[in-house]
Design a protein around this motif. Structure first.
Motif, mmCIF file in Angstrom:
data_model
loop_
_atom_site.group_PDB
_atom_site.id
_atom_site.type_symbol
_atom_site.label_atom_id
_atom_site.label_comp_id
_atom_site.label_asym_id
_atom_site.label_seq_id
_atom_site.Cartn_x
_atom_site.Cartn_y
_atom_site.Cartn_z
ATOM 1 N N LEU A 207 0.845 -1.200 0.150
ATOM 2 C CA LEU A 207 -0.073 0.068 -0.157
ATOM 3 C C LEU A 207 0.839 1.161 -0.118
ATOM 4 C CD1 LEU A 207 -2.862 -0.767 2.547
ATOM 5 C CD2 LEU A 207 -2.908 -0.885 -0.140
ATOM 6 N N MET A 208 1.937 1.175 0.822
ATOM 7 C CA MET A 208 2.842 2.297 0.806
ATOM 8 C C MET A 208 3.539 2.633 -0.604
ATOM 9 S SD MET A 208 4.394 2.629 4.618
ATOM 10 C CE MET A 208 3.371 1.490 5.759
ATOM 11 N N LEU A 209 3.885 1.512 -1.322
ATOM 12 C CA LEU A 209 4.393 1.523 -2.646
ATOM 13 C C LEU A 209 3.486 2.433 -3.652
ATOM 14 C CD1 LEU A 209 6.757 -1.519 -2.880
ATOM 15 C CD2 LEU A 209 7.562 0.884 -2.631
ATOM 16 N N LEU A 210 1.916 1.756 -3.365
ATOM 17 C CA LEU A 210 0.977 2.272 -4.262
ATOM 18 C C LEU A 210 0.854 3.643 -4.090
ATOM 19 C CD1 LEU A 210 -1.420 2.046 -6.058
ATOM 20 C CD2 LEU A 210 -2.589 1.258 -4.165
ATOM 21 N N GLY A 211 0.761 4.326 -2.578
ATOM 22 C CA GLY A 211 0.426 5.460 -2.202
ATOM 23 C C GLY A 211 1.682 6.598 -2.876
ATOM 24 N N THR A 212 3.149 5.898 -2.886
ATOM 25 C CA THR A 212 4.037 6.761 -3.385
ATOM 26 C C THR A 212 3.796 6.838 -4.963
ATOM 27 O OG1 THR A 212 5.640 5.622 -1.818
ATOM 28 C CG2 THR A 212 6.536 6.837 -3.700
ATOM 29 N N ARG A 213 3.291 5.990 -5.641
ATOM 30 C CA ARG A 213 3.141 6.228 -7.041
ATOM 31 C C ARG A 213 2.262 7.070 -7.130
ATOM 32 N NH1 ARG A 213 4.146 0.482 -6.632
ATOM 33 N NH2 ARG A 213 1.602 0.012 -7.094
ATOM 34 N N MET A 214 0.846 6.984 -6.572
ATOM 35 C CA MET A 214 -0.098 7.780 -6.848
ATOM 36 C C MET A 214 0.010 9.116 -6.567
ATOM 37 S SD MET A 214 -2.274 5.788 -8.510
ATOM 38 C CE MET A 214 -3.380 6.618 -8.517
ATOM 39 N N LEU A 215 0.635 9.456 -5.344
ATOM 40 C CA LEU A 215 1.149 10.763 -4.957
ATOM 41 C C LEU A 215 2.148 11.456 -5.972
ATOM 42 C CD1 LEU A 215 0.711 10.460 -1.159
ATOM 43 C CD2 LEU A 215 -0.881 11.766 -2.601
ATOM 44 N N PRO A 218 7.563 11.324 -2.212
ATOM 45 C CA PRO A 218 7.727 10.507 -1.060
ATOM 46 C C PRO A 218 6.713 10.928 0.143
ATOM 47 C CG PRO A 218 9.782 11.676 -1.633
ATOM 48 C CD PRO A 218 8.784 12.163 -2.568
ATOM 49 N N LEU A 219 6.261 9.884 0.565
ATOM 50 C CA LEU A 219 5.125 9.840 1.761
ATOM 51 C C LEU A 219 5.866 10.622 3.078
ATOM 52 C CD1 LEU A 219 4.075 6.181 1.737
ATOM 53 C CD2 LEU A 219 2.823 8.023 0.513
ATOM 54 N N SER A 220 4.940 11.405 3.672
ATOM 55 C CA SER A 220 5.371 12.117 4.792
ATOM 56 C C SER A 220 4.488 11.714 6.051
ATOM 57 C CB SER A 220 4.898 13.474 4.753
ATOM 58 O OG SER A 220 3.372 13.669 4.554
ATOM 59 N N GLU A 221 3.296 11.059 5.912
ATOM 60 C CA GLU A 221 2.724 10.307 7.036
ATOM 61 C C GLU A 221 1.727 9.071 6.387
ATOM 62 O OE1 GLU A 221 -0.281 11.484 10.901
ATOM 63 O OE2 GLU A 221 0.466 12.957 9.596
ATOM 64 N N VAL A 222 1.951 8.163 7.294
ATOM 65 C CA VAL A 222 0.736 6.946 6.862
ATOM 66 C C VAL A 222 0.294 6.300 8.332
ATOM 67 C CG1 VAL A 222 0.694 4.662 6.321
ATOM 68 C CG2 VAL A 222 2.318 6.307 4.897
ATOM 69 N N CYS A 239 -6.119 -0.942 -3.737
ATOM 70 C CA CYS A 239 -7.090 -0.010 -4.272
ATOM 71 C C CYS A 239 -6.573 1.521 -3.376
ATOM 72 C CB CYS A 239 -8.297 -0.055 -3.702
ATOM 73 S SG CYS A 239 -8.878 -1.826 -4.070
ATOM 74 N N TRP A 240 -7.095 2.419 -4.436
ATOM 75 C CA TRP A 240 -6.533 4.071 -3.999
ATOM 76 C C TRP A 240 -7.793 4.816 -4.445
ATOM 77 C CZ3 TRP A 240 -2.707 6.617 -1.537
ATOM 78 C CH2 TRP A 240 -2.836 7.844 -1.564
ATOM 79 N N ALA A 241 -8.079 5.964 -3.466
ATOM 80 C CA ALA A 241 -8.750 7.121 -3.812
ATOM 81 C C ALA A 241 -8.712 8.071 -2.769
ATOM 82 C CB ALA A 241 -10.325 6.552 -3.833
ATOM 83 N N ASP A 242 -8.431 9.239 -3.371
ATOM 84 C CA ASP A 242 -8.134 10.287 -2.450
ATOM 85 C C ASP A 242 -7.406 10.348 -1.306
ATOM 86 O OD1 ASP A 242 -9.867 11.761 -4.632
ATOM 87 O OD2 ASP A 242 -11.511 10.910 -3.474
ATOM 88 N N GLY A 243 -6.064 9.780 -1.277
ATOM 89 C CA GLY A 243 -5.494 9.535 -0.033
ATOM 90 C C GLY A 243 -5.566 8.516 0.864
ATOM 91 N N GLN A 244 -6.790 7.635 0.588
ATOM 92 C CA GLN A 244 -6.884 6.338 1.274
ATOM 93 C C GLN A 244 -6.584 5.286 0.396
ATOM 94 O OE1 GLN A 244 -10.103 5.996 4.129
ATOM 95 N NE2 GLN A 244 -11.171 4.593 2.888
ATOM 96 N N MET A 256 -6.905 -4.602 4.901
ATOM 97 C CA MET A 256 -6.291 -3.415 5.485
ATOM 98 C C MET A 256 -6.599 -2.125 4.853
ATOM 99 S SD MET A 256 -2.137 -3.133 5.748
ATOM 100 C CE MET A 256 -1.898 -4.383 6.906
ATOM 101 N N VAL A 257 -6.840 -1.089 5.531
ATOM 102 C CA VAL A 257 -6.886 0.337 5.078
ATOM 103 C C VAL A 257 -5.815 1.146 5.488
ATOM 104 C CG1 VAL A 257 -8.553 0.657 7.422
ATOM 105 C CG2 VAL A 257 -8.773 1.819 4.944
ATOM 106 N N ALA A 258 -5.463 2.102 4.840
ATOM 107 C CA ALA A 258 -4.513 3.220 5.131
ATOM 108 C C ALA A 258 -4.927 4.649 4.602
ATOM 109 C CB ALA A 258 -3.282 2.746 4.489
ATOM 110 N N GLN A 259 -4.364 5.428 5.404
ATOM 111 C CA GLN A 259 -4.441 7.076 4.961
ATOM 112 C C GLN A 259 -2.944 7.572 4.890
ATOM 113 O OE1 GLN A 259 -6.378 5.858 7.980
ATOM 114 N NE2 GLN A 259 -7.803 5.531 6.537
ATOM 115 N N MET A 260 -2.755 8.068 3.745
ATOM 116 C CA MET A 260 -1.508 8.723 3.343
ATOM 117 C C MET A 260 -1.403 10.106 3.012
ATOM 118 S SD MET A 260 0.155 5.462 1.280
ATOM 119 C CE MET A 260 -0.691 3.737 1.635
ATOM 120 N N ARG A 261 -0.378 10.709 3.472
ATOM 121 C CA ARG A 261 -0.302 11.993 2.919
ATOM 122 C C ARG A 261 1.369 12.373 2.772
ATOM 123 N NH1 ARG A 261 1.043 15.946 6.402
ATOM 124 N NH2 ARG A 261 0.646 15.234 8.950
#
Length: 261
Positions: A207-215, A218-222, A239-244, A256-261
């Motif tokens: 999920l963190m690799l996905l978040g990095t690609r989508m944003l 680099p991630l600042s908080e997860v 799955c990804w939508a609007d930071g989740q 699993m569910v995650a929030q990223m920014r």
């Protein structure tokens, strides 16, 4: 008496990071001085123990750094990470861990205990990552918690396959001896699962690799939370939508569910 803190050094060998990149199907780019992808620190800072110091599950026996809560089963339930800067391969690092809190409560499956651990990782005298890890302890047997249903219609979706080879390689790289990831009879007969369990940290890693690609940065908080086990061999959707981000299992369950920014 339980130790409340510990500090572990590591040289952050780039070869180990390249092995994880290969396991995840990524280009093997790690070299001395390069920034590690998010969550790759979990393949470092091992605490190996001889066989006589292991519990029935293959993890180090409770009562050292991790407290013995009188409940035999334990699992990684949730976590939070603050990325203060890039973590570099091949640069000496130090991880300091401390127990921040211990709580007990009764759940549908019986008595539960929660232990919160904080980890701070330093390189070149500066904290580059702060992480909070929540571990849950529970008794054998008991009622199985209802599995939540994952949201439908994400803005982005990727399919990933988890098989026993992937689980073995990830266990080896993280020095995770928990038998639910490689010992099918134990996972079924003792822990009550339907088969080999995909590591929660492995799902969080994807999920963190996905978040990095989508944003695109680099991630600042997860923050993330495990909500249902994923059993191998299985395909799952990232799955990804609007930071989740979330993991949807083969029956539509949210694992699993995650929030990223």
């Amino acid at each position: 008496m339980t130790e409340q803190s510990q500090t572990i050094p590591d040289v952050m060998d780039p070869a180990r990071a390249r092995a994880l990149q290969a396991t995840l199907g990524l280009e093997m780019t790690a070299d001395v001085g390069t920034a590690l992808p998010p969550f790759f620190h979990h393949i470092y800072f091992w605490t190996p123990q001889p066989p006589e110091n292991l519990g029935r599950d293959g993890h180090p026996a409770l009562g050292g750094f991790m407290p013995d809560m009188g409940l035999p089963r334990r699992m990684w339930a949730a976590g939070r990470l603050l990325f203060h800067g890039a973590m570099l391969a091949g640069v000496k690092a130090e991880k300091t861990s401390m127990i921040e809190g211990v709580t007990r409560k009764d759940g549908r499956s019986g008595p539960l205990a929660f232990v919160r651990i904080r980890h701070d990782i330093r390189q070149r005298g500066t904290i580059v990552l702060s992480e909070w890890q929540d571990v849950v302890y529970r008794q054998d047997g008991g009622e199985t918690a209802e599995r939540p249903i994952a949201p439908e219609g994400p803005a982005h979706e990727e399919v990933v396959t988890f098989d026993s080879t992937t689980l073995f390689r990830y266990s080896a790289l993280t020095f995770n001896g928990h038998r639910i990831h490689y010992d099918d009879p134990y996972a079924k007969a003792v822990e009550g699962y339907d088969g080999l369990v995909v590591h929660g940290p492995l799902l969080a890693q994807h999920l963190m690799l996905l978040g990095t690609r989508m944003l695109g940065r680099p991630l600042s908080e997860v923050t993330y939370r495990a909500t249902a086990p994923l059993i191998a061999p299985q395909q799952a959707a990232l799955c990804w939508a609007d930071g989740q981000a979330w993991v949807r299992g083969p029956q539509g369950e949210q694992c699993m569910v995650a929030q990223m920014r």
